[in-house]
Design an enzyme around this catalytic site. Structure first.
Site, PDB file in Angstrom:
ATOM      1  N   ARG A  60       0.846  -1.184   0.000  1.00  0.00           N
ATOM      2  CA  ARG A  60       0.000   0.000   0.000  1.00  0.00           C
ATOM      3  C   ARG A  60       0.889   1.244   0.000  1.00  0.00           C
ATOM      4  O   ARG A  60       1.975   1.231   0.598  1.00  0.00           O
ATOM      5  CB  ARG A  60      -0.922   0.036   1.229  1.00  0.00           C
ATOM      6  CG  ARG A  60      -2.045  -0.996   1.223  1.00  0.00           C
ATOM      7  CD  ARG A  60      -3.103  -0.714   0.144  1.00  0.00           C
ATOM      8  NE  ARG A  60      -4.202  -1.661   0.169  1.00  0.00           N
ATOM      9  CZ  ARG A  60      -4.348  -2.692  -0.669  1.00  0.00           C
ATOM     10  NH1 ARG A  60      -3.466  -2.910  -1.612  1.00  0.00           N
ATOM     11  NH2 ARG A  60      -5.407  -3.489  -0.574  1.00  0.00           N
ATOM     12  N   HIS A 107      -0.982  -0.041  -9.738  1.00  0.00           N
ATOM     13  CA  HIS A 107      -1.636  -0.942  -8.772  1.00  0.00           C
ATOM     14  C   HIS A 107      -2.103  -2.210  -9.501  1.00  0.00           C
ATOM     15  O   HIS A 107      -3.275  -2.602  -9.421  1.00  0.00           O
ATOM     16  CB  HIS A 107      -2.815  -0.252  -8.072  1.00  0.00           C
ATOM     17  CG  HIS A 107      -3.208  -0.949  -6.796  1.00  0.00           C
ATOM     18  ND1 HIS A 107      -3.680  -0.281  -5.690  1.00  0.00           N
ATOM     19  CD2 HIS A 107      -3.194  -2.263  -6.453  1.00  0.00           C
ATOM     20  CE1 HIS A 107      -3.939  -1.159  -4.726  1.00  0.00           C
ATOM     21  NE2 HIS A 107      -3.650  -2.372  -5.178  1.00  0.00           N
TER      22      HIS A 107
HETATM   23  P1  NAP Z   1      -1.302 -11.713   5.453  1.00  0.00           P
HETATM   24  O1  NAP Z   1      -1.383 -13.128   4.989  1.00  0.00           O
HETATM   25  O2  NAP Z   1      -2.215 -11.225   6.509  1.00  0.00           O
HETATM   26  O3  NAP Z   1       0.210 -11.472   5.910  1.00  0.00           O
HETATM   27  C1  NAP Z   1       0.602 -10.277   6.508  1.00  0.00           C
HETATM   28  C2  NAP Z   1       2.013 -10.439   7.041  1.00  0.00           C
HETATM   29  O4  NAP Z   1       2.439  -9.171   7.570  1.00  0.00           O
HETATM   30  C3  NAP Z   1       2.093 -11.444   8.189  1.00  0.00           C
HETATM   31  O5  NAP Z   1       3.306 -12.177   8.092  1.00  0.00           O
HETATM   32  C4  NAP Z   1       2.112 -10.538   9.425  1.00  0.00           C
HETATM   33  O6  NAP Z   1       2.785 -11.084  10.541  1.00  0.00           O
HETATM   34  C5  NAP Z   1       2.892  -9.370   8.896  1.00  0.00           C
HETATM   35  N1  NAP Z   1       2.639  -8.166   9.716  1.00  0.00           N
HETATM   36  C6  NAP Z   1       1.490  -7.511   9.914  1.00  0.00           C
HETATM   37  N2  NAP Z   1       1.665  -6.460  10.754  1.00  0.00           N
HETATM   38  C7  NAP Z   1       2.971  -6.471  11.071  1.00  0.00           C
HETATM   39  C8  NAP Z   1       3.779  -5.656  11.909  1.00  0.00           C
HETATM   40  N3  NAP Z   1       3.265  -4.618  12.570  1.00  0.00           N
HETATM   41  N4  NAP Z   1       5.087  -5.959  12.016  1.00  0.00           N
HETATM   42  C9  NAP Z   1       5.608  -7.032  11.371  1.00  0.00           C
HETATM   43  N5  NAP Z   1       4.912  -7.838  10.555  1.00  0.00           N
HETATM   44  C10 NAP Z   1       3.603  -7.560  10.413  1.00  0.00           C
HETATM   45  O7  NAP Z   1      -1.469 -10.696   4.216  1.00  0.00           O
HETATM   46  P2  NAP Z   1      -1.266 -11.003   2.640  1.00  0.00           P
HETATM   47  O8  NAP Z   1      -2.419 -11.764   2.113  1.00  0.00           O
HETATM   48  O9  NAP Z   1       0.096 -11.556   2.444  1.00  0.00           O
HETATM   49  O10 NAP Z   1      -1.389  -9.523   2.025  1.00  0.00           O
HETATM   50  C11 NAP Z   1      -0.524  -8.454   2.422  1.00  0.00           C
HETATM   51  C12 NAP Z   1      -0.970  -7.134   1.796  1.00  0.00           C
HETATM   52  O11 NAP Z   1      -0.665  -7.096   0.395  1.00  0.00           O
HETATM   53  C13 NAP Z   1      -2.476  -6.877   1.817  1.00  0.00           C
HETATM   54  O12 NAP Z   1      -2.884  -6.394   3.094  1.00  0.00           O
HETATM   55  C14 NAP Z   1      -2.642  -5.832   0.728  1.00  0.00           C
HETATM   56  O13 NAP Z   1      -2.541  -4.534   1.284  1.00  0.00           O
HETATM   57  C15 NAP Z   1      -1.447  -6.051  -0.196  1.00  0.00           C
HETATM   58  N6  NAP Z   1      -1.871  -6.439  -1.566  1.00  0.00           N
HETATM   59  C16 NAP Z   1      -1.510  -5.657  -2.624  1.00  0.00           C
HETATM   60  C17 NAP Z   1      -1.884  -6.008  -3.925  1.00  0.00           C
HETATM   61  C18 NAP Z   1      -1.461  -5.204  -5.146  1.00  0.00           C
HETATM   62  O14 NAP Z   1      -1.955  -5.426  -6.248  1.00  0.00           O
HETATM   63  N7  NAP Z   1      -0.539  -4.271  -5.050  1.00  0.00           N
HETATM   64  C19 NAP Z   1      -2.637  -7.176  -4.131  1.00  0.00           C
HETATM   65  C20 NAP Z   1      -2.992  -7.965  -3.012  1.00  0.00           C
HETATM   66  C21 NAP Z   1      -2.614  -7.581  -1.736  1.00  0.00           C
HETATM   67  P3  NAP Z   1       2.248 -12.443  11.236  1.00  0.00           P
HETATM   68  O15 NAP Z   1       2.612 -13.552  10.277  1.00  0.00           O
HETATM   69  O16 NAP Z   1       3.008 -12.517  12.498  1.00  0.00           O
HETATM   70  O17 NAP Z   1       0.762 -12.267  11.386  1.00  0.00           O
END
Ligand code: NAP
Length: 302
Positions: free
Chosen positions: A217, A265
């Site tokens: 983001r 994006h």
């Molecule tokens: P996810 O499965 O919830 O994984 C999030 C990871 O971030 C987890 O490992 C979590 O730690 C870690 N995390 C969260 N808060 C943290 C903090 N304060 N300090 C350290 N680590 C932290 O999410 P995901 O499915 O991989 O997606 C991640 C993000 O990608 C989405 O929220 C979205 O914003 C973005 N995204 C972007 C696009 C694009 O087209 N650009 C597309 C899809 C998604 P834990 O493992 O300990 O919980």
């Protein structure tokens, strides 16, 4: 089950035929005029969420849910599920690999050289000479980490809780990970804790001539700080897919910055063909009275 589809960005005409085929017994509606059991949402029209008080599940059509959670109309006590779409996860890893390899193989430099008709070979590095640090070791970060490891890169990943994944060094200390990182990939959710996480202090810890790849983001990066690190030569290049203000205005100076590559994006789009089976799983769980998969932790904000 009565299912609402509400999105100003996802096209109902693409989704509904696939959803109806997969859930032939269920009823799909596009308006919130009568109660529904499940709501499928991504950027729903204003006021939609406030009318979903009695629903059993709000199923996001996106992986990132920060906008849904910030909506003051989001009804308290209703579970919200993220969409974990295998097609989107694969697309994201492809984008990560494309950018890491672009930097690793100097292609961003060769494009600039071509514009100047300049024939100049750059030093070759082996993948094993480089460490890719991934912020976020969840669904997206985990898949990208495994694929980068398969190409021979040293891979480190940062998460709140430590993880055990073969070939990937798990970090809960951000500074320690950044100090060994050459290419930094951001795949974090946007929360109170992660907003502005990439700033002059943290970017300064990345090893010299590294790159930053932000596919999560716009709010994760303090852009003025990033530009300073690029202008000083500390960072070689930045790949930015997401911005605070989207679409990025034509007047924005980032468009013309020689150290920045911009994508609209588009790092990973939801793929209805692979997403629908995941939605069906959750609808079936609601039907059976079971807890849906991938529920958002409201306290953590993701
Ligand atoms: P996810 O499965 O919830 O994984 C999030 C990871 O971030 C987890 O490992 C979590 O730690 C870690 N995390 C969260 N808060 C943290 C903090 N304060 N300090 C350290 N680590 C932290 O999410 P995901 O499915 O991989 O997606 C991640 C993000 O990608 C989405 O929220 C979205 O914003 C973005 N995204 C972007 C696009 C694009 O087209 N650009 C597309 C899809 C998604 P834990 O493992 O300990 O919980």
């Amino acid at each position: 089950v009565r299912i609402l589809f509400a999105s100003e960005t996802e096209k109902a005409e693409f989704w509904l035929p696939l959803l109806r085929e997969a859930l032939p017994r269920d009823e799909f509606v596009l308006e919130t005029d009568a109660p529904v059991d499940v709501a499928l949402v991504a950027t729903p029209p204003a006021g939609t969420l406030a009318r979903l008080k009695g629903v059993k599940l709000i199923q996001s059509l996106w992986m990132g849910v920060e906008r849904l959670l910030a909506d003051p109309g989001l009804p308290k006590g209703v579970p919200v599920a993220r969409l974990i779409d295998p097609g989107m996860v694969a697309a994201m890893s492809e984008s990560v690999l494309a950018h890491v390899l672009d930097w690793h193989r100097h292609h961003y430099r060769y494009r600039a050289q071509q514009a100047e008709r300049q024939w100049r070979r750059r030093k070759q590095y082996l993948a094993g000479d480089r460490t890719v640090g991934i912020l976020g070791f969840g669904e997206l970060g985990g898949d990208a980490a495994r694929k980068l490891h398969a190409l021979g890169f040293n891979v480190a990943a940062f998460s709140r809780r430590p993880k055990q994944v073969a070939g990937v060094q798990s970090f809960t200390d951000l500074n320690a990970m950044l100090r060994i990182t050459d290419a930094l990939v951001c795949l974090l959710p946007l929360t109170r804790e992660t907003r502005g996480i990439l700033n002059s202090r943290t970017l300064g810890l990345i090893r010299p001539h590294g790159c930053v790849i932000n596919l999560a983001r716009g709010g994760h990066v303090v852009i003025a700080d990033l530009v300073r690190e690029l202008d000083s030569g500390h960072l070689a290049h930045a790949y930015l897919d997401v911005f605070d203000n989207e679409p990025l205005p034509a007047s924005d100076l980032l468009w013309k910055h020689p150290g920045v590559s911009i994508t609209p994006h588009s790092a990973a789009l939801t793929e209805p063909r692979t997403a629908v089976p995941k939605i069906v799983e959750n609808v079936e769980r609601v039907r059976r009275g079971e807890t849906p998969h991938h529920l958002v932790d409201f306290e953590a904000g993701y």
